[in-house]
Design an enzyme around this catalytic site. Structure first.
Site, mmCIF file in Angstrom:
data_model
loop_
_atom_site.group_PDB
_atom_site.id
_atom_site.type_symbol
_atom_site.label_atom_id
_atom_site.label_comp_id
_atom_site.label_asym_id
_atom_site.label_seq_id
_atom_site.Cartn_x
_atom_site.Cartn_y
_atom_site.Cartn_z
ATOM 1 N N ASP A 263 30.962 15.932 3.536
ATOM 2 C CA ASP A 263 30.726 16.067 2.085
ATOM 3 C C ASP A 263 30.880 17.534 1.691
ATOM 4 O O ASP A 263 29.939 18.172 1.209
ATOM 5 C CB ASP A 263 29.333 15.528 1.696
ATOM 6 C CG ASP A 263 28.196 16.294 2.385
ATOM 7 O OD1 ASP A 263 27.059 16.270 1.840
ATOM 8 O OD2 ASP A 263 28.426 16.928 3.426
ATOM 9 N N PHE B 191 18.528 16.644 4.156
ATOM 10 C CA PHE B 191 19.341 16.112 3.076
ATOM 11 C C PHE B 191 20.194 14.905 3.493
ATOM 12 O O PHE B 191 20.167 13.869 2.825
ATOM 13 C CB PHE B 191 20.243 17.226 2.542
ATOM 14 C CG PHE B 191 21.129 16.804 1.398
ATOM 15 C CD1 PHE B 191 22.452 16.486 1.624
ATOM 16 C CD2 PHE B 191 20.624 16.708 0.112
ATOM 17 C CE1 PHE B 191 23.275 16.085 0.579
ATOM 18 C CE2 PHE B 191 21.444 16.316 -0.948
ATOM 19 C CZ PHE B 191 22.769 16.004 -0.705
ATOM 20 N N ASN B 192 20.979 15.010 4.555
ATOM 21 C CA ASN B 192 21.931 13.941 4.907
ATOM 22 C C ASN B 192 21.216 12.611 5.167
ATOM 23 O O ASN B 192 21.686 11.555 4.774
ATOM 24 C CB ASN B 192 22.760 14.321 6.137
ATOM 25 C CG ASN B 192 23.770 15.409 5.839
ATOM 26 O OD1 ASN B 192 24.163 15.601 4.681
ATOM 27 N ND2 ASN B 192 24.171 16.146 6.860
ATOM 28 N N ASP C 83 30.363 22.211 5.722
ATOM 29 C CA ASP C 83 31.362 21.212 6.118
ATOM 30 C C ASP C 83 32.736 21.887 6.260
ATOM 31 O O ASP C 83 33.506 21.568 7.166
ATOM 32 C CB ASP C 83 31.482 20.111 5.064
ATOM 33 C CG ASP C 83 30.175 19.412 4.773
ATOM 34 O OD1 ASP C 83 29.334 20.001 4.075
ATOM 35 O OD2 ASP C 83 29.985 18.290 5.260
ATOM 36 N N ASN D 262 26.733 16.529 -0.913
ATOM 37 C CA ASN D 262 26.538 17.853 -1.531
ATOM 38 C C ASN D 262 26.970 17.856 -2.991
ATOM 39 O O ASN D 262 26.377 18.539 -3.828
ATOM 40 C CB ASN D 262 27.345 18.913 -0.773
ATOM 41 C CG ASN D 262 26.689 19.299 0.525
ATOM 42 O OD1 ASN D 262 25.462 19.386 0.606
ATOM 43 N ND2 ASN D 262 27.487 19.483 1.565
ATOM 44 N N HIS E 204 25.105 24.570 9.245
ATOM 45 C CA HIS E 204 24.607 23.309 9.801
ATOM 46 C C HIS E 204 25.718 22.499 10.467
ATOM 47 O O HIS E 204 25.655 22.179 11.645
ATOM 48 C CB HIS E 204 24.024 22.433 8.669
ATOM 49 C CG HIS E 204 22.968 23.080 7.821
ATOM 50 N ND1 HIS E 204 21.676 23.314 8.255
ATOM 51 C CD2 HIS E 204 23.012 23.511 6.534
ATOM 52 C CE1 HIS E 204 20.979 23.862 7.276
ATOM 53 N NE2 HIS E 204 21.745 23.996 6.225
ATOM 54 N N ASP E 205 26.732 22.161 9.692
ATOM 55 C CA ASP E 205 27.743 21.190 10.160
ATOM 56 C C ASP E 205 28.628 21.762 11.256
ATOM 57 O O ASP E 205 29.044 21.052 12.176
ATOM 58 C CB ASP E 205 28.600 20.736 8.972
ATOM 59 C CG ASP E 205 27.759 20.076 7.902
ATOM 60 O OD1 ASP E 205 28.137 20.145 6.722
ATOM 61 O OD2 ASP E 205 26.711 19.498 8.247
ATOM 62 N N THR F 41 28.959 14.725 8.986
ATOM 63 C CA THR F 41 28.233 15.924 8.552
ATOM 64 C C THR F 41 27.731 15.776 7.108
ATOM 65 O O THR F 41 27.466 16.771 6.436
ATOM 66 C CB THR F 41 29.130 17.177 8.646
ATOM 67 O OG1 THR F 41 30.230 17.030 7.735
ATOM 68 C CG2 THR F 41 29.640 17.391 10.055
HETATM 69 O O1 RIB Z 1 20.787 19.434 5.358
HETATM 70 C C1 RIB Z 1 22.016 20.080 5.565
HETATM 71 C C2 RIB Z 1 23.142 19.106 5.446
HETATM 72 O O2 RIB Z 1 23.206 18.576 4.120
HETATM 73 C C3 RIB Z 1 24.522 19.750 5.681
HETATM 74 O O3 RIB Z 1 25.400 18.797 6.190
HETATM 75 C C4 RIB Z 1 24.939 20.138 4.296
HETATM 76 O O4 RIB Z 1 26.362 20.259 4.174
HETATM 77 C C5 RIB Z 1 24.433 18.967 3.506
HETATM 78 O O5 RIB Z 1 25.391 17.916 3.631
HETATM 79 CA CA CA Z 2 27.498 18.372 4.979
#
Ligand code: RIB
Ligand code: CA
Length: 318
Positions: free
Chosen positions: A10, A165-166, A15, A39, A239-240, A124
């Site tokens: 996303d 979040f994901n 990403d 996102n 993160h990703d 991701t």
């Molecule tokens: O919490 C972080 C994640 O949520 C990452 O993948 C960021 O790109 C969002 O998608």
């Molecule tokens: Ca992401």
């Protein structure tokens, strides 16, 4: 033998780095990219994936658009972190695209079923597309090597005090994956919030002065600023990219094999990855959970990758 990989994402600043790292690795063959709303809305994450591939001259890679909404819930996006476009911070090449007819779920299924080797899935973003692929064609399970997902956390959180979040955006989809019996590595906030590209790192990137680094640096500076404002982080948590780095070199992370359940009902805890670190339930572990990161190894992978793209660009390969 290169690992065959599908990235479901996303984009999203982190990403973007994940896609770039995967496409630059000699150990990975990216079979395609699928996008999901997260996102930002589905139209924006689909467009952003095209912008990233254009920036690294990989428009040969197929991008299939997936779901614009979670399985059962309203979409939650993150403009406060990634901006209105989902990739705020620098003028990426303007492009006009038409959404290709094949849905991400069908692309994931057909790509996995037609691959001679087993495929690694690297989600991701919210897990709507991947979960739907498993529901639509359970046979793909025999052809999946491993799912290395960025998501969840043992002790950390971001979108709510108890969720990442994901997973939060589509907890029902996450539950399908964690109950699938498939081998999963969960690359969660416990390590990704440590995988920070600091403002000094970004300044160093700026100093490379290459065609790619001079676009990536301001994008990461925007992402670092929003993370500083909201979480007081001294940089951009990639993160990703850490999930991709683990597929390239598993020694970048230390994992523990624990049982992970997904909370889908809690008034304050929906989307929580409930990790049984003391095996209190006695339930079988179902995921390798990343708990430590080799930060210098990870950062070196990112700097090396961007330097490589700058070299390719200045040799006009990009
Ligand atoms: O919490 C972080 C994640 O949520 C990452 O993948 C960021 O790109 C969002 O998608
Ligand atoms: Ca992401």
């Amino acid at each position: 033998m290169k690992k065959k990989v599908l990235i479901d994402c996303d984009p999203g600043h982190d990403d973007m780095i994940a896609i770039m790292l995967a496409c630059c690795s000699k150990d990975i063959e990216v079979l395609g990219i699928t996008t999901v709303a997260g996102n930002q809305t589905g139209d924006k994450t689909y467009l952003n994936a095209h912008k990233v591939l254009k920036m690294i001259s990989r428009e040969d890679l197929k991008i299939a658009r997936g779901y614009d909404f979670p399985l059962f819930r309203k979409l939650v996006t993150a403009p406060e972190i990634h901006g209105v476009s989902g990739l705020d911070g620098a003028a990426l090449p303007e492009i006009s695209i038409k959404t290709k007819p094949e849905h991400a779920v069908d692309f994931i299924i057909s790509t996995i079923m037609s691959s001679k080797e087993k495929v690694w899935l690297i989600p991701t973003g919210p897990l709507t597309n991947v979960a739907s692929s498993l529901l639509k064609e359970p046979k793909i399970k025999e052809k999946i090597e491993k799912i290395v997902l960025m998501g969840g956390a043992v002790f950390d959180s971001n979108i709510t005090p108890s969720a990442e979040f994901n997973i939060f955006v589509d907890p029902e989809a996450a539950r399908i994956l964690f109950e699938s019996g498939l081998p999963i590595t969960m690359v969660g906030l416990d390590v990704t919030n440590k995988a920070l590209f600091t403002f000094e790192d970004i300044d160093l990137l700026d100093s490379f002065g290459g065609k790619v680094s001079k676009v990536v640096a301001p994008l990461l500076r925007f992402f670092a600023r929003t993370n500083l404002e909201i979480f007081s982080f001294p940089g951009a948590p990639l993160h990703d990219a850490l999930a991709v780095a683990y597929v390239i070199d598993p020694t970048v992370l230390t994992t523990k094999y624990w049982n992970v359940k997904i909370e889908t009902k809690g008034e304050f805890t929906s989307g929580r990855t409930v990790v049984d670190v003391y095996n209190i339930t006695g339930d079988k572990p179902n995921a390798e959970v990343a708990m430590e990161v080799d930060l210098s190894k990870f950062k070196n992978m990112i700097f090396t990758m961007i330097k490589r793209y700058d070299e390719l660009a200045c040799s006009h390969i990009l």
